[in-house]
Write an enzyme that holds these catalytic residues in place. Sequence first.
Site, PDB file in Angstrom:
ATOM      1  N   CYS A  30      -3.164  -6.444  -3.279  1.00  0.00           N
ATOM      2  CA  CYS A  30      -2.124  -5.777  -3.960  1.00  0.00           C
ATOM      3  C   CYS A  30      -1.713  -4.455  -2.975  1.00  0.00           C
ATOM      4  CB  CYS A  30      -2.664  -5.031  -5.001  1.00  0.00           C
ATOM      5  SG  CYS A  30      -1.702  -3.715  -5.888  1.00  0.00           S
ATOM      6  N   CYS A  33      -1.626  -0.977  -4.270  1.00  0.00           N
ATOM      7  CA  CYS A  33      -3.203  -0.463  -4.356  1.00  0.00           C
ATOM      8  C   CYS A  33      -3.663   0.056  -2.850  1.00  0.00           C
ATOM      9  CB  CYS A  33      -4.148  -1.883  -4.836  1.00  0.00           C
ATOM     10  SG  CYS A  33      -3.534  -2.563  -6.428  1.00  0.00           S
TER      11      CYS A  33
END
Length: 105
Positions: A30, A33
Amino acid sequence: MALAITDATFEEVVLKSDKPVVVDFWAAWCGPCRMVGPVIDEVATEYDGKAVVGKVDVDANQEFAAKYGVRNIPTVLVFQNGEVVGRQVGVAPKKTYTDAIDALL
């Protein structure tokens, strides 16, 4: 550095903590993230001893992500006395996380 939290340690580390707890639900693939990760690590260092700051890899640990309705990552949940008292979905500035902790101290 943020604490690595797993499904096996979640209850002890997060739900039974007597300090505020910030949990970053994330995954290695991600992109956003990876932007939040270093910020969470900074918060962990700054609040060492005052709050618990950890990360849950949702690919390896799905139980509590599902229990708390984490559908998008990164999602950062703030816990106080075992209850969710704050939720931030997506990338946010460091102040968002520090303000959430400060409000509980």
